[in-house]
Scaffold this motif. Structure first.
Motif, PDB file in Angstrom:
ATOM      1  N   GLY A 169      64.678  95.262  -2.830  1.00 58.22           N
ATOM      2  CA  GLY A 169      65.704  95.570  -1.840  1.00 58.22           C
ATOM      3  C   GLY A 169      66.915  94.670  -1.983  1.00 58.22           C
ATOM      4  N   LEU A 170      66.686  93.396  -2.237  1.00 60.21           N
ATOM      5  CA  LEU A 170      67.805  92.482  -2.458  1.00 60.21           C
ATOM      6  C   LEU A 170      68.628  92.927  -3.662  1.00 60.21           C
ATOM      7  CD1 LEU A 170      65.980  89.066  -1.927  1.00 60.21           C
ATOM      8  CD2 LEU A 170      67.511  90.202  -0.312  1.00 60.21           C
ATOM      9  N   ARG A 171      67.918  93.319  -4.727  1.00 60.03           N
ATOM     10  CA  ARG A 171      68.625  93.775  -5.921  1.00 60.03           C
ATOM     11  C   ARG A 171      69.469  95.001  -5.639  1.00 60.03           C
ATOM     12  NH1 ARG A 171      67.190  97.858  -8.546  1.00 60.03           N
ATOM     13  NH2 ARG A 171      64.987  97.745  -8.010  1.00 60.03           N
ATOM     14  N   ARG A 172      68.894  95.971  -4.891  1.00 59.03           N
ATOM     15  CA  ARG A 172      69.666  97.187  -4.596  1.00 59.03           C
ATOM     16  C   ARG A 172      70.898  96.860  -3.760  1.00 59.03           C
ATOM     17  NH1 ARG A 172      64.870  99.905  -5.369  1.00 59.03           N
ATOM     18  NH2 ARG A 172      63.942  99.019  -3.490  1.00 59.03           N
ATOM     19  N   TYR A 173      70.753  96.004  -2.766  1.00 59.74           N
ATOM     20  CA  TYR A 173      71.911  95.627  -1.952  1.00 59.74           C
ATOM     21  C   TYR A 173      73.017  95.033  -2.823  1.00 59.74           C
ATOM     22  CZ  TYR A 173      70.949  96.235   3.050  1.00 59.74           C
ATOM     23  OH  TYR A 173      70.778  96.757   4.310  1.00 59.74           O
ATOM     24  N   VAL A 174      72.648  94.120  -3.718  1.00 61.13           N
ATOM     25  CA  VAL A 174      73.663  93.464  -4.543  1.00 61.13           C
ATOM     26  C   VAL A 174      74.264  94.432  -5.549  1.00 61.13           C
ATOM     27  CG1 VAL A 174      74.056  91.650  -6.258  1.00 61.13           C
ATOM     28  CG2 VAL A 174      72.687  91.169  -4.227  1.00 61.13           C
ATOM     29  N   SER A 175      73.427  95.250  -6.198  1.00 56.40           N
ATOM     30  CA  SER A 175      73.950  96.150  -7.228  1.00 56.40           C
ATOM     31  C   SER A 175      74.781  97.276  -6.624  1.00 56.40           C
ATOM     32  CB  SER A 175      72.813  96.731  -8.069  1.00 56.40           C
ATOM     33  OG  SER A 175      71.977  97.564  -7.297  1.00 56.40           O
ATOM     34  N   ARG A 176      74.443  97.730  -5.415  1.00 59.98           N
ATOM     35  CA  ARG A 176      75.194  98.825  -4.787  1.00 59.98           C
ATOM     36  C   ARG A 176      76.414  98.330  -4.018  1.00 59.98           C
ATOM     37  NH1 ARG A 176      70.645 100.301  -7.395  1.00 59.98           N
ATOM     38  NH2 ARG A 176      69.819 102.348  -6.786  1.00 59.98           N
ATOM     39  N   LEU A 177      76.263  97.210  -3.306  1.00 58.93           N
ATOM     40  CA  LEU A 177      77.309  96.792  -2.372  1.00 58.93           C
ATOM     41  C   LEU A 177      78.071  95.548  -2.820  1.00 58.93           C
ATOM     42  CD1 LEU A 177      75.278  97.229   0.954  1.00 58.93           C
ATOM     43  CD2 LEU A 177      76.554  98.951  -0.339  1.00 58.93           C
ATOM     44  N   GLY A 178      77.538  94.810  -3.783  1.00 54.49           N
ATOM     45  CA  GLY A 178      78.160  93.558  -4.197  1.00 54.49           C
ATOM     46  C   GLY A 178      77.556  92.379  -3.458  1.00 54.49           C
ATOM     47  N   LEU A 179      77.663  91.198  -4.061  1.00 56.98           N
ATOM     48  CA  LEU A 179      77.021  90.009  -3.508  1.00 56.98           C
ATOM     49  C   LEU A 179      77.577  89.636  -2.140  1.00 56.98           C
ATOM     50  CD1 LEU A 179      75.075  87.645  -3.832  1.00 56.98           C
ATOM     51  CD2 LEU A 179      76.875  86.420  -5.080  1.00 56.98           C
ATOM     52  N   ASN A 180      78.895  89.690  -1.967  1.00 57.73           N
ATOM     53  CA  ASN A 180      79.478  89.253  -0.703  1.00 57.73           C
ATOM     54  C   ASN A 180      79.039  90.129   0.466  1.00 57.73           C
ATOM     55  OD1 ASN A 180      80.787  87.163  -1.975  1.00 57.73           O
ATOM     56  ND2 ASN A 180      82.738  88.230  -2.158  1.00 57.73           N
ATOM     57  N   ALA A 181      79.052  91.449   0.266  1.00 55.22           N
ATOM     58  CA  ALA A 181      78.614  92.343   1.341  1.00 55.22           C
ATOM     59  C   ALA A 181      77.132  92.157   1.623  1.00 55.22           C
ATOM     60  CB  ALA A 181      78.909  93.794   0.967  1.00 55.22           C
ATOM     61  N   ALA A 182      76.332  91.970   0.574  1.00 55.89           N
ATOM     62  CA  ALA A 182      74.893  91.761   0.768  1.00 55.89           C
ATOM     63  C   ALA A 182      74.635  90.488   1.561  1.00 55.89           C
ATOM     64  CB  ALA A 182      74.191  91.701  -0.580  1.00 55.89           C
ATOM     65  N   LYS A 183      75.336  89.419   1.226  1.00 51.96           N
ATOM     66  CA  LYS A 183      75.162  88.168   1.973  1.00 51.96           C
ATOM     67  C   LYS A 183      75.557  88.346   3.434  1.00 51.96           C
ATOM     68  CE  LYS A 183      75.585  84.633  -1.609  1.00 51.96           C
ATOM     69  NZ  LYS A 183      76.401  83.497  -2.111  1.00 51.96           N
ATOM     70  N   ARG A 184      76.640  89.023   3.661  1.00 54.08           N
ATOM     71  CA  ARG A 184      77.091  89.223   5.044  1.00 54.08           C
ATOM     72  C   ARG A 184      76.047  89.977   5.859  1.00 54.08           C
ATOM     73  NH1 ARG A 184      81.982  93.250   6.834  1.00 54.08           N
ATOM     74  NH2 ARG A 184      81.638  93.123   9.079  1.00 54.08           N
ATOM     75  N   LEU A 185      75.511  91.047   5.299  1.00 50.03           N
ATOM     76  CA  LEU A 185      74.573  91.874   6.051  1.00 50.03           C
ATOM     77  C   LEU A 185      73.229  91.178   6.237  1.00 50.03           C
ATOM     78  CD1 LEU A 185      75.518  95.236   4.362  1.00 50.03           C
ATOM     79  CD2 LEU A 185      75.898  94.651   6.764  1.00 50.03           C
ATOM     80  N   PHE A 186      72.754  90.480   5.217  1.00 52.69           N
ATOM     81  CA  PHE A 186      71.460  89.802   5.326  1.00 52.69           C
ATOM     82  C   PHE A 186      71.536  88.498   6.113  1.00 52.69           C
ATOM     83  CE2 PHE A 186      69.889  92.474   1.796  1.00 52.69           C
ATOM     84  CZ  PHE A 186      68.625  92.749   2.274  1.00 52.69           C
ATOM     85  N   LEU A 187      72.588  87.734   5.918  1.00 51.09           N
ATOM     86  CA  LEU A 187      72.637  86.389   6.478  1.00 51.09           C
ATOM     87  C   LEU A 187      73.232  86.325   7.878  1.00 51.09           C
ATOM     88  CD1 LEU A 187      73.667  84.346   3.296  1.00 51.09           C
ATOM     89  CD2 LEU A 187      71.408  85.122   4.037  1.00 51.09           C
ATOM     90  N   THR A 188      73.810  87.420   8.367  1.00 50.25           N
ATOM     91  CA  THR A 188      74.348  87.437   9.731  1.00 50.25           C
ATOM     92  C   THR A 188      73.656  88.446  10.632  1.00 50.25           C
ATOM     93  OG1 THR A 188      76.056  89.128   9.377  1.00 50.25           O
ATOM     94  CG2 THR A 188      76.624  86.851   8.781  1.00 50.25           C
ATOM     95  N   ALA A 189      72.924  89.400  10.071  1.00 53.72           N
ATOM     96  CA  ALA A 189      72.285  90.489  10.829  1.00 53.72           C
ATOM     97  C   ALA A 189      73.308  91.256  11.663  1.00 53.72           C
ATOM     98  CB  ALA A 189      71.164  89.958  11.724  1.00 53.72           C
TER      99      ALA A 189
END
Length: 241
Positions: free
Chosen positions: A133-153
């Motif tokens: 799931g982490l890989r899909r978030y990063v590959s689809r949305l990019g690292l910055n968007a993935a960090k924002r969504l995971f690390l802030t809820a």
């Protein structure tokens, strides 16, 4: 076109262990049917899905079950959706939360509706999300968007889901089926073997797993295929008309 529909609207289409087994069987049936050119994943009711049922994880704290079993089964389901032979469209009829955001990302295309929202609450729940799931978030949305969504809820609305690439398109709820039919029709008009091969290669590329020599061999083989010969004839006729 085949459709798999989540149908537990009173629970916002929460997914439990039994649902995972059923969904795996449904996917296998789609894979076994050569007439299916597109798979649509959608749901009934005001929400697409509230995610995987975490009640099993709660009971495991008291020694009744192993929480990781269900979570990893859900992770394998998302990986299975990503690897389906035919292109997949997630028709998001409403908001999506938790693990079901990854289920949607495992599809090739995502069409959402106005007014919907998404949220990934793993950080607030104390869950270290699974690697696929982490890989899909990063590959689809990019690292910055993935960090924002995971690390802030943080909860984000449909327009921002579109801007970060989670959605490919937003339509009014009563236009969702027409939008899905239009996209499915355009996919089905293409050559199925070439589409299946390119889908597989693109996913491998996103994971950093693409074998260049195998991809080159597949390209060369496609130029000798009946599918290419027929496609070239049809294209030439359209140009001449």
């Amino acid at each position: 076109m085949a459709t798999i529909r989540l149908n537990r609207p009173l629970q916002h289409n929460r997914i439990d262990a039994a649902d995972i087994a059923t969904l795996q069987e449904d996917i296998a049936a789609v894979e076994a049917d050569p007439s299916v050119r597109v798979l649509v994943l959608t749901a009934t009711g005001p929400s697409f899905s509230s995610g995987y049922d975490l009640s099993a994880a709660q009971s495991s704290q008291h020694g009744e079950t192993d929480a990781s079993d269900g979570e990893m089964a859900f992770a394998r389901l998302c990986d299975r959706v990503e690897s389906v032979r035919v292109p997949t469209i997630c028709a998001l009829n409403g908001s999506v939360y938790g693990g079901s955001t990854d289920l949607a990302l495992a599809c090739d295309f995502r069409i959402g509706v106005t007014g919907m929202r998404m949220r990934m609450p793993a950080g607030q729940l104390g869950i270290q999300f699974y690697p696929g799931g982490l890989r899909r978030y990063v590959s689809r949305l990019g690292l910055n968007a993935a960090k924002r969504l995971f690390l802030t809820a943080e909860t984000i609305a449909a327009d921002e889901m579109l801007s970060i690439g989670f959605l490919d398109r937003i339509v009014a709820p009563d236009e969702l089926q027409a939008a899905v039919d239009d996209l499915a029709g355009r996919i089905a008009a293409c050559a199925p073997q070439a589409i299946a091969g390119m889908k597989r290669a693109l996913n491998e590329l996103a994971r950093g797993e693409l074998d260049d020599r195998a991809a080159e061999a597949a390209f060369a083989a496609s130029l000798r295929s009946d599918e290419f010969a027929n496609g070239l004839k049809a294209w030439s006729k359209r140009r001449a008309s």
